[in-house]
Write an enzyme that holds these catalytic residues in place. Structure first.
Site, PDB file in Angstrom:
ATOM      1  N   LYS A   1     -10.655 -23.361 -21.494  1.00  0.00           N
ATOM      2  CA  LYS A   1     -10.927 -22.260 -20.494  1.00  0.00           C
ATOM      3  C   LYS A   1     -12.457 -22.110 -20.810  1.00  0.00           C
ATOM      4  O   LYS A   1     -12.620 -21.554 -21.847  1.00  0.00           O
ATOM      5  CB  LYS A   1     -10.070 -20.949 -20.562  1.00  0.00           C
ATOM      6  CG  LYS A   1     -10.412 -19.945 -19.642  1.00  0.00           C
ATOM      7  CD  LYS A   1      -9.345 -18.682 -19.614  1.00  0.00           C
ATOM      8  CE  LYS A   1      -9.789 -17.791 -18.666  1.00  0.00           C
ATOM      9  NZ  LYS A   1      -8.916 -16.491 -18.710  1.00  0.00           N
TER      10      LYS A   1
ATOM     11  N   LYS B   1      -9.371 -25.358 -17.361  1.00  0.00           N
ATOM     12  CA  LYS B   1      -9.695 -24.058 -16.374  1.00  0.00           C
ATOM     13  C   LYS B   1     -11.040 -23.857 -16.635  1.00  0.00           C
ATOM     14  O   LYS B   1     -11.863 -23.634 -17.656  1.00  0.00           O
ATOM     15  CB  LYS B   1      -9.039 -22.847 -16.670  1.00  0.00           C
ATOM     16  CG  LYS B   1      -9.242 -21.720 -15.518  1.00  0.00           C
ATOM     17  CD  LYS B   1      -8.603 -20.567 -15.993  1.00  0.00           C
ATOM     18  CE  LYS B   1      -8.833 -19.448 -14.852  1.00  0.00           C
ATOM     19  NZ  LYS B   1      -8.091 -18.129 -15.182  1.00  0.00           N
TER      20      LYS B   1
END
Length: 317
Positions: free
Chosen positions: A180, A232
């Site tokens: 992320k 992400k």
């Protein structure tokens, strides 16, 4: 012929719909994400049923509480909005879709960070792990089948897995937001969850300049017991996604985040892009890069189009 020789295919069950729920009697539109709502409990149930009927694979729930505090106590309150919503959705559609929950403190803290702060105002990794373990148990008890660990704390997967197993929740799966990145593409999400954050999260999210780090983080989460790993955002990190997918022994997912959604919707509203083709192309590119499933706010719309035989990426024009 194009359909016969297509190398990448998309199915409704490959799609996961992120959903936001608030403590209010009526749902509210999110200005920066046209078509996406902050749901009331009633509208959440209806939207969950619609998604299940469309054939999507899962629903990822985010709670937006009215009251926040330094340690995010609402996250572990059985009567907190996320846990109540989880129980409601699990009862409504739990036999048809995988009910998933975001496991992070940022929506519940009055400072907006993903963890507990120390006396100097820095995120305390180990103190946060204790809260994550408590949060994981609360979500499992509420009926979540898969916990989305999105906080990017070191050791979060092992801490939550140990807590779940110790309490007999061995069948609750863990989705690790392994790679992320500290991205500008999260902007509209801040509105969606009414984030209280000032500053940034660069001390615990990944540096956008680093490619190999993403794959290394995924390896660490798999070693700690992750059942699925996530990259992400999606579109600006397709290289990282491909790296992780090439070596991961567990499924790899990707999150098409709020900023990606907002950009396409804004450009389409101005007539600058063909909306339907752009949506299909972006999601197909994420699948092509190696994602086994995609979290996208267009999940239901895409599932409906797929069911009607409007296959993305195969239009010969």
């Amino acid at each position: 012929m194009r359909r016969l020789v297509a190398q990448t295919r998309l199915h409704p069950s490959d799609l996961v719909l992120p959903m936001f729920v608030i403590e209010a009697a009526e749902s509210r539109p999110i200005a920066s994400m046209p078509g996406v709502l902050q749901h009331s409990l009633d509208s959440l149930r209806r939207a969950a049923t619609e998604a299940a009927e469309a054939g999507v694979g899962g629903l990822m729930l985010f709670g937006v509480p009215e009251v926040r505090d330094a340690t995010g106590t609402g996250a572990t309150d059985p009567n907190g909005i996320l846990n109540v919503a989880t129980a409601a959705v699990a009862a409504e559609v739990g036999d048809a879709v995988v009910v998933q929950t975001d496991l992070c403190l940022d929506e519940f803290t009055d400072h907006g960070h993903c963890g507990v702060l120390d006396a100097a105002g820095r995120v305390d990794n180990d103190a946060t792990l204790e809260r994550y373990a408590e949060m994981g148990l609360a979500q499992a008890r509420a009926g979540s089948a898969l916990l989305g660990l999105s906080g990017m704390m070191d050791g979060q997967v092992a801490a939550v897995r140990d807590a779940l197993d110790a309490q007999g929740h061995t069948d609750v799966a863990i989705l690790a937001y392994a790679a992320k990145y500290a991205s500008a593409f999260y902007g509209p999400f801040r509105e969606a969850v009414d984030s209280q954050l000032t500053g940034d999260r660069r001390s615990y999210q990944l540096d956008p300049a680093n490619r190999r780090e993403g794959a290394r983080e995924a390896d660490l989460d798999v070693a700690e017991g992750a059942d699925v790993v996530m990259v992400k955002p999606a579109l600006s990190y397709l290289d990282v996604l491909a790296d992780v997918a090439a070596t991961s022994p567990v499924p790899v997912w990707a999150y098409q985040v709020s900023g990606e959604y907002a950009m396409v919707e804004a450009a389409a509203a101005n007539g600058w892009l063909d909306r339907d083709r752009t949506i299909a192309e972006t999601v197909l590119s994420i699948k092509r890069a190696g994602a086994d499933a995609v979290l996208t706010y267009w999940a239901v719309e895409l599932a409906d189009r797929l069911t009607r035989g409007q296959l993305p990426g195969t239009d010969p024009r």
